[in-house]
Enzyme design. Structure first.
Site, PDB file in Angstrom:
ATOM      1  N   VAL A 137       0.505   8.429  12.462  1.00 24.09           N
ATOM      2  CA  VAL A 137      -0.121   7.306  11.752  1.00 24.09           C
ATOM      3  C   VAL A 137       0.462   5.975  12.246  1.00 24.09           C
ATOM      4  O   VAL A 137      -0.266   5.000  12.446  1.00 24.09           O
ATOM      5  CB  VAL A 137       0.050   7.455  10.218  1.00 24.09           C
ATOM      6  CG1 VAL A 137      -0.489   6.228   9.495  1.00 24.09           C
ATOM      7  CG2 VAL A 137      -0.662   8.702   9.733  1.00 24.09           C
ATOM      8  N   GLY A 138       1.762   5.945  12.496  1.00 26.76           N
ATOM      9  CA  GLY A 138       2.406   4.725  12.980  1.00 26.76           C
ATOM     10  C   GLY A 138       1.797   4.252  14.294  1.00 26.76           C
ATOM     11  O   GLY A 138       1.499   3.073  14.483  1.00 26.76           O
ATOM     12  N   CYS A 183      13.360  11.387   6.578  1.00 29.87           N
ATOM     13  CA  CYS A 183      13.337  11.235   8.030  1.00 29.87           C
ATOM     14  C   CYS A 183      14.732  11.371   8.620  1.00 29.87           C
ATOM     15  O   CYS A 183      14.872  11.656   9.801  1.00 29.87           O
ATOM     16  CB  CYS A 183      12.699   9.908   8.412  1.00 29.87           C
ATOM     17  SG  CYS A 183      13.542   8.515   7.706  1.00 29.87           S
ATOM     18  N   GLU A 192       9.034  17.858  13.864  1.00 28.78           N
ATOM     19  CA  GLU A 192       9.535  17.567  12.522  1.00 28.78           C
ATOM     20  C   GLU A 192       8.906  18.555  11.530  1.00 28.78           C
ATOM     21  O   GLU A 192       7.709  18.810  11.598  1.00 28.78           O
ATOM     22  CB  GLU A 192       9.170  16.134  12.124  1.00 28.78           C
ATOM     23  CG  GLU A 192       9.800  15.727  10.811  1.00 28.78           C
ATOM     24  CD  GLU A 192       9.654  14.241  10.513  1.00 28.78           C
ATOM     25  OE1 GLU A 192      10.671  13.600  10.264  1.00 28.78           O
ATOM     26  OE2 GLU A 192       8.515  13.746  10.541  1.00 28.78           O
ATOM     27  N   GLU A 198       8.691   2.787  11.167  1.00 31.16           N
ATOM     28  CA  GLU A 198       9.811   3.658  10.862  1.00 31.16           C
ATOM     29  C   GLU A 198       9.209   5.049  10.701  1.00 31.16           C
ATOM     30  O   GLU A 198       8.442   5.277   9.769  1.00 31.16           O
ATOM     31  CB  GLU A 198      10.421   3.174   9.525  1.00 31.16           C
ATOM     32  CG  GLU A 198      11.889   2.970   9.592  1.00 31.16           C
ATOM     33  CD  GLU A 198      12.567   4.256   9.880  1.00 31.16           C
ATOM     34  OE1 GLU A 198      13.112   4.376  10.985  1.00 31.16           O
ATOM     35  OE2 GLU A 198      12.535   5.145   9.031  1.00 31.16           O
ATOM     36  N   GLY A 213       6.359   6.160   7.828  1.00 31.82           N
ATOM     37  CA  GLY A 213       5.548   7.362   7.681  1.00 31.82           C
ATOM     38  C   GLY A 213       5.578   8.164   8.966  1.00 31.82           C
ATOM     39  O   GLY A 213       6.544   8.078   9.728  1.00 31.82           O
ATOM     40  N   SER A 214       4.528   8.917   9.203  1.00 29.75           N
ATOM     41  CA  SER A 214       4.533   9.818  10.364  1.00 29.75           C
ATOM     42  C   SER A 214       4.335   9.044  11.669  1.00 29.75           C
ATOM     43  O   SER A 214       3.756   7.956  11.684  1.00 29.75           O
ATOM     44  CB  SER A 214       3.428  10.859  10.221  1.00 29.75           C
ATOM     45  OG  SER A 214       2.172  10.242  10.412  1.00 29.75           O
ATOM     46  N   GLN A 268       1.594  19.765   2.065  1.00 28.69           N
ATOM     47  CA  GLN A 268       2.895  19.784   2.738  1.00 28.69           C
ATOM     48  C   GLN A 268       3.492  21.191   2.695  1.00 28.69           C
ATOM     49  O   GLN A 268       4.108  21.647   3.647  1.00 28.69           O
ATOM     50  CB  GLN A 268       3.855  18.781   2.076  1.00 28.69           C
ATOM     51  CG  GLN A 268       3.612  17.340   2.445  1.00 28.69           C
ATOM     52  CD  GLN A 268       3.802  17.073   3.932  1.00 28.69           C
ATOM     53  OE1 GLN A 268       2.900  16.615   4.617  1.00 28.69           O
ATOM     54  NE2 GLN A 268       4.981  17.390   4.459  1.00 28.69           N
ATOM     55  N   LYS A 322       0.869  -1.183   0.000  1.00 25.81           N
ATOM     56  CA  LYS A 322       0.000   0.000   0.000  1.00 25.81           C
ATOM     57  C   LYS A 322       0.905   1.231   0.000  1.00 25.81           C
ATOM     58  O   LYS A 322       1.389   1.680   1.028  1.00 25.81           O
ATOM     59  CB  LYS A 322      -0.924  -0.062   1.218  1.00 25.81           C
ATOM     60  CG  LYS A 322      -1.489   1.231   1.741  1.00 25.81           C
ATOM     61  CD  LYS A 322      -2.478   1.896   0.809  1.00 25.81           C
ATOM     62  CE  LYS A 322      -2.899   3.244   1.382  1.00 25.81           C
ATOM     63  NZ  LYS A 322      -1.909   4.326   1.093  1.00 25.81           N
TER      64      LYS A 322
HETATM   65  C1  UN1 Z   1      17.209   8.292   3.891  1.00 26.76           C
HETATM   66  O1  UN1 Z   1      17.015   9.308   4.517  1.00 26.76           O
HETATM   67  O2  UN1 Z   1      18.163   8.174   3.167  1.00 26.76           O
HETATM   68  O3  UN1 Z   1      11.075   7.901   5.254  1.00 26.76           O
HETATM   69  C2  UN1 Z   1      16.263   7.150   3.947  1.00 26.76           C
HETATM   70  C3  UN1 Z   1      12.259   8.173   5.378  1.00 26.76           C
HETATM   71  C4  UN1 Z   1      13.184   7.090   5.908  1.00 26.76           C
HETATM   72  C5  UN1 Z   1      14.099   6.579   4.883  1.00 26.76           C
HETATM   73  C6  UN1 Z   1      15.048   7.631   4.554  1.00 26.76           C
HETATM   74  N1  UN1 Z   1      12.408   6.001   6.413  1.00 26.76           N
HETATM   75  O4  UN1 Z   1      12.680   9.274   5.094  1.00 26.76           O
END
Ligand code: UN1
Length: 487
Positions: free
Chosen positions: A236-237, A288, A389, A254, A232-233, A335, A179
């Site tokens: 939501v996680g 991220c 963030e 993540e 994702g955020s 965004q 998804k």
């Molecule tokens: C990176 O920053 O090189 O969603 C990978 C993201 C991370 C993966 C980034 N989970 O930005």
């Protein structure tokens, strides 16, 4: 890849490209040129998710029985196809997500490296033998797949993240519901196409396009889905995990970051400023692992800040397909509004605005969702600017007295994904490595990225569950069984 731009992007279920049961589509826009519609994506419902799970469930028995090295062979072919299609994939990525072409090429290369690494694990899904405390007893372990698993992915790395989730999931013997983020359906479809063309049997990989909580609920509530890997955020996680926990579904999250670079007085300041600029403005700050705070000891604060401001001038914004452009647009209007609101909030907070890129002055940048490099200095480490963030090209410079206070400021956030220190003192480096509250630490290296063979992930609000990438990915996508044999 212009053909894909005119044909609606469909779901991929049970080995066929199919429209959603809603019959609706959503527009996919080029963020650098927002009046350019590059595709239409089918908008799925919970019913489409159920169909995808049906297909994945039906395909599971046979895929599980396929020897792991053979599963790896198919996955390796997908990597070969990605390599052959590298230039087209990268151009599409720039048109759909906005990052500049060099970054898109690097992302495709990273996807290939991850898929190759996972493919090779097909020959290494080993267990162990363990001595028994009883006579004539042999004990061994084996790795088993989980069943149907879901990969839920974001728009900011729409090729690499799906690749590094789907590949290990498949090699481990699971069947997959993919998804992708609703903002990047074209990239998602091309990733699926590589796996399909590699010869994956029908139903082993299924993609459902669309947005909305009803889709994720259809995944979290279905007993047949045994694991969910999400990027994702944090909001939501958390919701996904809460829903899935009710039925003991395995979850890997993540999430966000608020990554700091600490700059000490013995650092190579030129390198440190380059690192912060690349970390903050690269990928338009939409990753991220982006650098969003520079914690700098006072004795070098002025010199460092000057260097950083100079570097910011070289990050020319524009359409990522044009040469000379270093920074693409923000991914969409929503965004863009969020990033601008954070910049405005920062200005009201009393922080010094060293460079304000919130509303670009260049006329040509009005065609897309652009923000230019933005730097705040004298930022209070507790201010929202230093805590939340932003996901845009915005960096806050925070003064510190010494290593102790720099570490305290760097650690004083909810997130804990990545961090870095610039120093030439071994003791300082090791003290930082001991005390930095992040999952991925760097000494004289930017906060960004991660290599395919290395575990990727964070602590605190940034990550939960097993790490992604490397062999760690297989800890998530498989389980250990123990066999006791008496002879
Ligand atoms: C990176 O920053 O090189 O969603 C990978 C993201 C991370 C993966 C980034 N989970 O930005």
């Amino acid at each position: 890849m212009t053909a894909t731009a005119t044909i609606p992007v469909l779901n991929y279920i049970g080995g066929a490209w199919v429209s959603s049961s809603s019959g609706q589509t959503t527009e996919d826009r080029n963020p650098a040129q927002s009046d350019e519609i590059i595709g239409q994506a089918t908008a799925s419902t919970a019913e489409d998710v159920r169909r995808a799970i049906d297909a994945a469930d039906a395909a599971y028995r046979e895929w599980r029985a396929t020897p792991p090295p053979q599963r790896g062979d198919i996955v390796r072919k997908a990597a070969d196809l990605m390599e052959r299609r590298r230039d087209d994939l990268a151009r599409l990525l720039t048109q759909e997500e906005g990052k500049v072409l060099a970054e898109s090429l690097a992302e495709v290369d990273r996807a290939i490296a991850n898929v190759r690494f996972a493919a090779a694990q097909g020959t290494r899904l080993t267990g162990e033998t363990i001595p028994s405390a009883q006579r004539r007893t042999f004990i061994y372990t084996v790795r088993e797949p989980l069943g149907v698993v879901a990969c839920v992915t974001p728009w900011n790395f729409p090729i690499a993240i799906p690749a590094w989730k789907i590949a290990p999931a498949l090699v481990a013997g699971n069947t997959v519901i993919f998804k992708p983020a609703s903002l990047t359906p074209l990239c998602a479809a091309q990733v699926v196409q590589c796996f399909v063309d590699a010869g994956l049997p029908n139903g082993v990989l299924n993609m459902v396009l669309g947005a909305g909580e009803s889709l994720s609920r259809a995944i979290t509530s279905d007993d047949r889905v045994k694991a969910i890997s999400f990027t994702g955020s944090s909001a939501v996680g958390r919701r996904l995990y809460t829903q899935a926990a009710e039925r003991l579904c395995k979850v890997q999250l993540e999430m966000g970051g608020k990554n700091a670079v600490i700059v000490m007085d013995d650092a190579d300041l030129e390198k440190a400023a380059e690192s912060v600029a690349t970390g903050a403005f690269g990928a338009t700050g939409q990753r991220c692992t982006a650098t969003s705070r520079a914690v700098v000891v006072r004795s070098v604060l002025e010199e460092f800040t000057g260097l950083l401001a100079d570097k910011a001038e070289t990050w020319r914004a524009g359409n990522g397909l044009e040469t000379g452009v270093r920074m693409g647009p923000i991914v969409d209007e929503t965004q863009l509004r969020k990033v601008r609101a954070k910049i405005d909030e920062g200005k009201r907070s009393g922080a010094k605005v060293l460079r304000d890129g919130g509303i670009p002055s260049r006329r040509d940048l009005r065609a897309g969702y652009f923000v230019e490099p933005t730097i705040f200095s004298d930022v209070d480490p507790r201010a929202p600017l230093a805590q939340e963030e932003i996901f845009g090209p915005v960096v806050s410079v925070i003064p510190a007295d010494d290593l102790g206070s720099a570490l305290a400021a760097a650690n004083a956030v909810g997130y804990g994904l990545s961090s870095s220190i610039y120093t030439n003192d071994l003791r300082t480096a090791f003290r930082y490595a001991e005390e930095s509250q992040a999952g991925m630490l760097h000494v004289n290296i930017p906060t960004l990225g991660g290599e395919a063979q290395v575990p990727f992930g964070g602590v605190k609000d940034s990550g939960f569950g097993d790490r992604e990438c490397g062999t760690a990915a297989f800890d998530f996508f498989s389980e250990q069984r123990v066999v006791y044999v008496g002879y």
